[in-house]
Motif scaffolding. Structure first.
Motif, PDB file in Angstrom:
ATOM      1  N   UNK A   1       0.830  -1.186   0.000  1.00  0.00           N
ATOM      2  CA  UNK A   1       0.000   0.000   0.000  1.00  0.00           C
ATOM      3  C   UNK A   1       0.876   1.252   0.000  1.00  0.00           C
ATOM      4  N   UNK A   2       0.571   2.161  -0.893  1.00  0.00           N
ATOM      5  CA  UNK A   2       1.364   3.382  -0.982  1.00  0.00           C
ATOM      6  C   UNK A   2       0.718   4.546  -0.249  1.00  0.00           C
ATOM      7  N   UNK A   3      -0.589   4.439   0.084  1.00  0.00           N
ATOM      8  CA  UNK A   3      -1.275   5.539   0.754  1.00  0.00           C
ATOM      9  C   UNK A   3      -2.065   5.035   1.941  1.00  0.00           C
ATOM     10  N   UNK A   4      -2.084   5.821   2.997  1.00  0.00           N
ATOM     11  CA  UNK A   4      -2.820   5.439   4.192  1.00  0.00           C
ATOM     12  C   UNK A   4      -3.540   6.669   4.717  1.00  0.00           C
ATOM     13  N   UNK A   5      -4.866   6.544   4.899  1.00  0.00           N
ATOM     14  CA  UNK A   5      -5.631   7.657   5.431  1.00  0.00           C
ATOM     15  C   UNK A   5      -6.397   7.227   6.656  1.00  0.00           C
ATOM     16  N   UNK A   6      -6.382   8.064   7.678  1.00  0.00           N
ATOM     17  CA  UNK A   6      -7.102   7.768   8.916  1.00  0.00           C
ATOM     18  C   UNK A   6      -8.363   8.617   8.974  1.00  0.00           C
ATOM     19  N   UNK A   7      -9.505   7.965   9.160  1.00  0.00           N
ATOM     20  CA  UNK A   7     -10.788   8.664   9.200  1.00  0.00           C
ATOM     21  C   UNK A   7     -11.611   8.181  10.384  1.00  0.00           C
ATOM     22  N   UNK A   8     -12.446   9.073  10.883  1.00  0.00           N
ATOM     23  CA  UNK A   8     -13.386   8.647  11.913  1.00  0.00           C
ATOM     24  C   UNK A   8     -14.394   7.661  11.331  1.00  0.00           C
ATOM     25  N   UNK A   9     -14.856   7.954  10.118  1.00  0.00           N
ATOM     26  CA  UNK A   9     -15.888   7.132   9.475  1.00  0.00           C
ATOM     27  C   UNK A   9     -15.503   6.858   8.029  1.00  0.00           C
ATOM     28  N   UNK A  10     -15.603   5.608   7.614  1.00  0.00           N
ATOM     29  CA  UNK A  10     -15.457   5.231   6.208  1.00  0.00           C
ATOM     30  C   UNK A  10     -16.793   4.666   5.744  1.00  0.00           C
ATOM     31  N   UNK A  11     -17.286   5.209   4.638  1.00  0.00           N
ATOM     32  CA  UNK A  11     -18.561   4.767   4.074  1.00  0.00           C
ATOM     33  C   UNK A  11     -18.272   4.023   2.775  1.00  0.00           C
ATOM     34  N   UNK A  12     -18.678   2.771   2.695  1.00  0.00           N
ATOM     35  CA  UNK A  12     -18.537   1.983   1.476  1.00  0.00           C
ATOM     36  C   UNK A  12     -19.836   2.078   0.684  1.00  0.00           C
ATOM     37  N   UNK A  13     -19.805   2.794  -0.439  1.00  0.00           N
ATOM     38  CA  UNK A  13     -20.987   2.960  -1.270  1.00  0.00           C
ATOM     39  C   UNK A  13     -21.461   4.392  -1.283  1.00  0.00           C
ATOM     40  N   UNK A  14     -21.645   4.932  -2.490  1.00  0.00           N
ATOM     41  CA  UNK A  14     -22.033   6.334  -2.637  1.00  0.00           C
ATOM     42  C   UNK A  14     -23.408   6.528  -3.217  1.00  0.00           C
ATOM     43  N   UNK A  15     -24.337   5.620  -2.890  1.00  0.00           N
ATOM     44  CA  UNK A  15     -25.714   5.811  -3.312  1.00  0.00           C
ATOM     45  C   UNK A  15     -26.443   6.738  -2.353  1.00  0.00           C
ATOM     46  N   UNK A  16     -27.774   6.690  -2.376  1.00  0.00           N
ATOM     47  CA  UNK A  16     -28.569   7.564  -1.522  1.00  0.00           C
ATOM     48  C   UNK A  16     -28.175   7.444  -0.060  1.00  0.00           C
TER      49      UNK A  16
END
Length: 507
Positions: A1-16
């Motif tokens: 892996x070349x990139x690593x991002x830390x997030x409070x929330x990860x959402x899989x899917x960009x529908x409604x």
């Protein structure tokens, strides 16, 4: 892996569901990444609800097919989701194009180059079309519903497989614009999930529109011919067409997500099990079609529940009043519990009210279901049913007694008067009479109360002059993509609009 991002929330899917969760969580100050390989906003605005309703409206106006297609593309924005992506970014959401896969207890990979860490994970990957087990299906020209709703083509002969909401809408659309349409439903009626009268009224309307309907016999074999295809049914019927449209259902898109990394075991094709707070397991949430709630408005509702819980505002979902709509002409609106022997039922034909007598024959009817003096469910088929049935949704959700509903005044002449008649019938059936407001604990202004107790006495006989005339009573990328039927994520086979403006390429 070349990139690593830390997030409070990860959402899989960009529908409604995914867009709504991401936006709401970002507003409460959390860092959010949304991962989507297809169109931001999902299928509803581009490939489902909006284009279907646009084409149906154009058909009702008598527009030509070419004009209807132009209007549809204007309404949906074509395959361009840049506006939706920009709105997300302006809300503070990091949009990552690609397919996400769970790789550990707190990690998600996007392709081979990027890895994300999360404190809360939201699964909102939607659903995908299901191909029925028909011999030879892969060898014939076939559409999914999404492809049918973004195509510029108008087939001369079209077979629609599946008499559910999508199949009925699409059959009516293409018949209205001149296609010879055959609609096939393996069950004994259209919309088999709703009461029989709904399917019967809708079938009559579709037949008047020129749709040939075949019920009770599933398709068994499809063959390519020199000018299209032939479809054989179990009862021996053979139908010829230029194209087959698959409206036989969809399934939650969970294949390849890596759910096993979180100890989540789900049978392929089944929905993700969730609690009343839309939680799958600790710090893992789900919303939208992936939970089995296949309505855009339900996805948005679940998204609100998820976002509230992530933001520390505990909330539970109430599914007692989720509308089910079919936007045909006449349209279908259902909400709450289905009909059953445990309910008191009131049924009213729309022709019984003045507004119905202003329209064509066989407008439709409605049924209401109540138990213990409270409305539990309702189904209606009629012109623009969703607009005048909305109050029923509130009544079920708020558990308003039918005695109060029976006392609501509906404007004359409207279809709402049919509801008033049904409410009064339920009130009589459940309580024997309609209780006055004062008996329901509702305050009545003193002056009005006094007025109700007065008797009006005429000192002299009243002479009414005759009326001097007779009175008669009256009243993007995604659109250019071919959806496959394998278990893998169907979006991997698409050419992204940013890198391909040519014809679609299938993998």
């Amino acid at each position: 892996m070349t990139g690593m991002g830390a997030f409070d929330v990860v959402v899989l899917g960009g529908g409604t569901a995914g867009v709504h969760v991401a936006t709401e969580v970002a507003r409460c100050g959390q860092s959010v990444a949304l991962v989507e390989a297809g169109l931001i906003g999902g299928e509803s605005p581009y490939l489902a609800c909006l284009p279907s309703n646009s084409l149906l409206l154009s058909a009702s106006r008598g527009e030509a097919w070419e004009d209807a297609v132009a209007r549809r593309d204007e309404v949906t924005g074509g395959p361009d989701d840049s506006g939706a992506a920009l709105r997300l970014a302006s809300s503070g959401v990091t949009v990552i194009r690609g397919t996400g896969r769970i790789t550990g207890r707190r990690t998600v990979s996007v392709g081979a180059e990027e890895s994300l860490t999360w404190s809360d994970l939201v699964i909102a990957t939607g659903c995908e079309p299901v191909a029925p087990p028909i011999e030879g299906l892969s060898d014939i020209p076939a559409w999914t519903t999404a492809e049918a709703l973004c195509s510029p083509d108008l087939p001369r002969r079209l077979i629609v497989l599946g008499g559910g909401p999508a199949g009925c809408e699409l059959a009516q659309i293409y018949a209205a614009f001149g296609s010879q349409v055959a609609l096939i439903e393996s069950e004994s009626r259209l919309l088999p999930g709703e009461p029989a009268f709904v399917g019967e009224i809708l079938a009559a309307a579709l037949r008047r529109a020129g749709v040939e309907i075949f019920l009770g016999s599933p398709a068994t074999k499809a063959e390519r011919t020199h000018d299209g295809l032939t479809l054989a049914l179990e009862d021996g019927t053979r139908l010829d067409a230029d194209r087959l449209l698959l409206g036989t259902g969809r399934r939650p898109r969970i294949g390849g997500l890596g759910l096993e990394e979180l100890g989540i075991s789900v049978t392929p094709g089944q929905a993700l099990p969730t609690t009343s707070s839309c939680q799958v397991t600790d710090r893992v949430w789900a919303a939208g079609d992936v939970t089995g709630m296949t309505h855009t408005h339900a996805s948005r509702y679940q998204a609100g529940v998820v976002a509230a819980n992530i933001c520390g505002q505990p909330r539970e979902a109430d599914y007692s009043a989720i509308p089910r709509c079919v936007f045909t002409m006449p349209s279908v609106y259902a909400v709450g519990e289905p009909a059953g022997p445990e309910f008191t039922t009131a049924r009213v034909s729309l022709s019984e009210v003045a507004r119905g007598r202003l329209g064509p024959d066989d407008l439709g009817c409605l049924e209401l279901y109540a138990a213990e003096g409270v409305l539990a469910g309702a189904v209606a088929v009629g012109p623009d049913a969703a607009t005048w049935m909305a109050e029923v949704t509130l009544a079920i959700r708020a558990k308003i007694p039918v005695t109060i509903l029976a006392d609501v005044v509906h404007a004359f002449p409207t279809y709402g008067e049919a509801l008033q008649t049904a409410f009064r019938e339920l009130a009589r059936s459940n309580l024997g009479r309609i209780a006055p407001l004062s008996e329901l604990g509702m305050e009545i202004p003193e002056d009005d109360a006094m007025e109700q107790q007065q008797e009006v006495v005429a000192d002299e006989p009243v002479t009414v002059a005759p009326v001097p005339f007779d009175v008669d009573e009256a009243d993007a990328a995604e659109q250019a993509r071919a959806v496959g039927f394998e278990d893998d994520d169907y979006r991997l086979g698409w050419v992204h609009r940013d890198t391909a403006d040519s014809d679609p390429v299938e993998t």
